[in-house]
Enzyme design. Sequence first.
Site, PDB file in Angstrom:
ATOM      1  N   ASP A   9       0.848  -1.188   0.000  1.00 39.94           N
ATOM      2  CA  ASP A   9       0.000   0.000   0.000  1.00 39.94           C
ATOM      3  C   ASP A   9       0.891   1.249   0.000  1.00 39.94           C
ATOM      4  O   ASP A   9       2.059   1.174   0.400  1.00 39.94           O
ATOM      5  CB  ASP A   9      -0.861  -0.063   1.272  1.00 39.94           C
ATOM      6  CG  ASP A   9      -1.566   1.231   1.552  1.00 39.94           C
ATOM      7  OD1 ASP A   9      -2.287   1.698   0.655  1.00 39.94           O
ATOM      8  OD2 ASP A   9      -1.388   1.789   2.652  1.00 39.94           O
ATOM      9  N   ASP A  11      -0.245   5.063   0.993  1.00 43.11           N
ATOM     10  CA  ASP A  11      -0.391   6.033   2.083  1.00 43.11           C
ATOM     11  C   ASP A  11      -0.554   5.378   3.450  1.00 43.11           C
ATOM     12  O   ASP A  11      -1.367   4.477   3.643  1.00 43.11           O
ATOM     13  CB  ASP A  11      -1.559   6.978   1.789  1.00 43.11           C
ATOM     14  CG  ASP A  11      -1.102   8.071   0.839  1.00 43.11           C
ATOM     15  OD1 ASP A  11       0.048   8.535   0.978  1.00 43.11           O
ATOM     16  OD2 ASP A  11      -1.878   8.441  -0.047  1.00 43.11           O
ATOM     17  N   LYS A 148      -8.841  -4.409  -3.314  1.00 43.66           N
ATOM     18  CA  LYS A 148      -7.401  -4.591  -3.543  1.00 43.66           C
ATOM     19  C   LYS A 148      -7.066  -6.086  -3.578  1.00 43.66           C
ATOM     20  O   LYS A 148      -6.195  -6.510  -4.329  1.00 43.66           O
ATOM     21  CB  LYS A 148      -6.588  -3.913  -2.437  1.00 43.66           C
ATOM     22  CG  LYS A 148      -6.555  -2.393  -2.485  1.00 43.66           C
ATOM     23  CD  LYS A 148      -5.508  -1.859  -1.504  1.00 43.66           C
ATOM     24  CE  LYS A 148      -5.521  -0.344  -1.391  1.00 43.66           C
ATOM     25  NZ  LYS A 148      -4.479   0.167  -0.480  1.00 43.66           N
ATOM     26  N   ASP A 171      -1.897  -0.570   5.926  1.00 45.20           N
ATOM     27  CA  ASP A 171      -2.149   0.157   7.176  1.00 45.20           C
ATOM     28  C   ASP A 171      -3.620   0.359   7.505  1.00 45.20           C
ATOM     29  O   ASP A 171      -3.926   0.811   8.606  1.00 45.20           O
ATOM     30  CB  ASP A 171      -1.489   1.561   7.136  1.00 45.20           C
ATOM     31  CG  ASP A 171      -2.255   2.520   6.241  1.00 45.20           C
ATOM     32  OD1 ASP A 171      -2.544   2.145   5.087  1.00 45.20           O
ATOM     33  OD2 ASP A 171      -2.605   3.611   6.709  1.00 45.20           O
ATOM     34  N   ASP A 175      -7.196  -2.134   3.132  1.00 42.33           N
ATOM     35  CA  ASP A 175      -6.194  -3.174   2.842  1.00 42.33           C
ATOM     36  C   ASP A 175      -6.604  -4.552   3.374  1.00 42.33           C
ATOM     37  O   ASP A 175      -5.883  -5.530   3.176  1.00 42.33           O
ATOM     38  CB  ASP A 175      -4.842  -2.794   3.484  1.00 42.33           C
ATOM     39  CG  ASP A 175      -4.303  -1.488   2.941  1.00 42.33           C
ATOM     40  OD1 ASP A 175      -4.301  -1.330   1.709  1.00 42.33           O
ATOM     41  OD2 ASP A 175      -3.887  -0.631   3.744  1.00 42.33           O
TER      42      ASP A 175
HETATM   43  O1  LIG Z   1      -7.011   7.388   0.081  1.00 44.35           O
HETATM   44  C1  LIG Z   1      -5.974   7.319  -0.601  1.00 44.35           C
HETATM   45  O2  LIG Z   1      -5.927   7.722  -1.770  1.00 44.35           O
HETATM   46  C2  LIG Z   1      -4.740   6.676  -0.017  1.00 44.35           C
HETATM   47  O3  LIG Z   1      -4.861   5.345  -0.201  1.00 44.35           O
HETATM   48  P1  LIG Z   1      -3.770   4.193   0.093  1.00 44.35           P
HETATM   49  O4  LIG Z   1      -3.449   4.226   1.564  1.00 44.35           O
HETATM   50  O5  LIG Z   1      -4.543   3.002  -0.319  1.00 44.35           O
HETATM   51  O6  LIG Z   1      -2.563   4.470  -0.747  1.00 44.35           O
HETATM   52 MG   LIG Z   2      -2.902   3.137   3.244  1.00 39.34          MG
END
Ligand SMILES: O=C(O)COP(=O)(O)O
Ligand SMILES: [Mg+2]
EC number: 3.1.3.18
Length: 221
Positions: A9, A11, A148, A171, A175
Site C-alpha cells: 500500500d 499512504d 485490492k 495500514d 487493505d
Molecule cells: O485514500 C488514498 O488515496 C490513499 O490510499 P492508500 O493508503 O490506499 O494508498
Molecule cells: Mg494506506
Amino acid sequence: MEIEGVAVDIDGTITDKKRSLNCRAVEALRRLKVPVVLATGNMPCFARTAAKLIGVSDTVICENGGVVRFEYDGDDVVLGDKEKCYRALEVIRSRYEVELLDDAFRKSEICLRRTFPREEAERMVEGMGVRILDSGFAYHIVDAEVSKGKALRYVADHLGLDVGKFVAIGDSHNDIDMLEVAGIGVAVANADVELKRVADIVTSKPNGDGVVEALEFLGLI
Ligand SMILES: O=C(O)COP(=O)(O)O
Ligand SMILES: [Mg+2]
C-alpha cells in the site's frame, strides 16, 4: 514458503501522516528480487508515476482495486462500475455535504473528504452494490465487486504468479482483504486495529520503517 511477490500500500504504509515518502522503504523495495506491486486507493496517474519514481513494477493496483495497470504506457483495466458509485453518492448527499477529490481522474470509484460518519453513510447505501472504504486519508465509494485483494489475485494470475505466495503490506481498512488473500499479511505498527486483526505479522515500527522491518524479518533483504 518461497515468496513470489510483494504488494504494498502507499499512504500510511510507505508514507507517513503527511504523505511524505520513507526513503529507507524505497531503497528496500527497489532491492527486492521479486515483483513489487503498489496497491493504492489513489488514481492511476498517481500510482503509475509513484511506481516509476520509486523504481518498482509498472504493474499497479489503483482506486482500491477498481483499476489495474500493467505497463507504464499501457491502458487502464477498469474493473469497477463508477455509475453505481454515483447513485450511492446521491443518497449520501441527501444527508451530508460531500467534497469530491480528483473526480475527473477516477474511473471506477468516488473519492471523498472524510467529513461525515462513514458507517452511517454505508448504512444509507445498503443494497446499492457499493462499499465505503476508509484509507485514513480519504473515503472511497467503490463498487462492492472490486477490492485490492481481488485485484491482487487478478494481477498475480496475469503475471503467472501464485497470489498465495505474495506478501501484502498495509495500514488501513481498505487493505483488509488484500492481507487476507496474500499468503503473508503484514500490518505496520500504525495500522487500524481491524487490519492488525487479520495480519500474520504486525511490525513494531510504523510506516516505511515497519515495511523495512517486515522485509528484513522475512529474509527478503
Ligand atoms: O485514500 C488514498 O488515496 C490513499 O490510499 P492508500 O493508503 O490506499 O494508498
Ligand atoms: Mg494506506
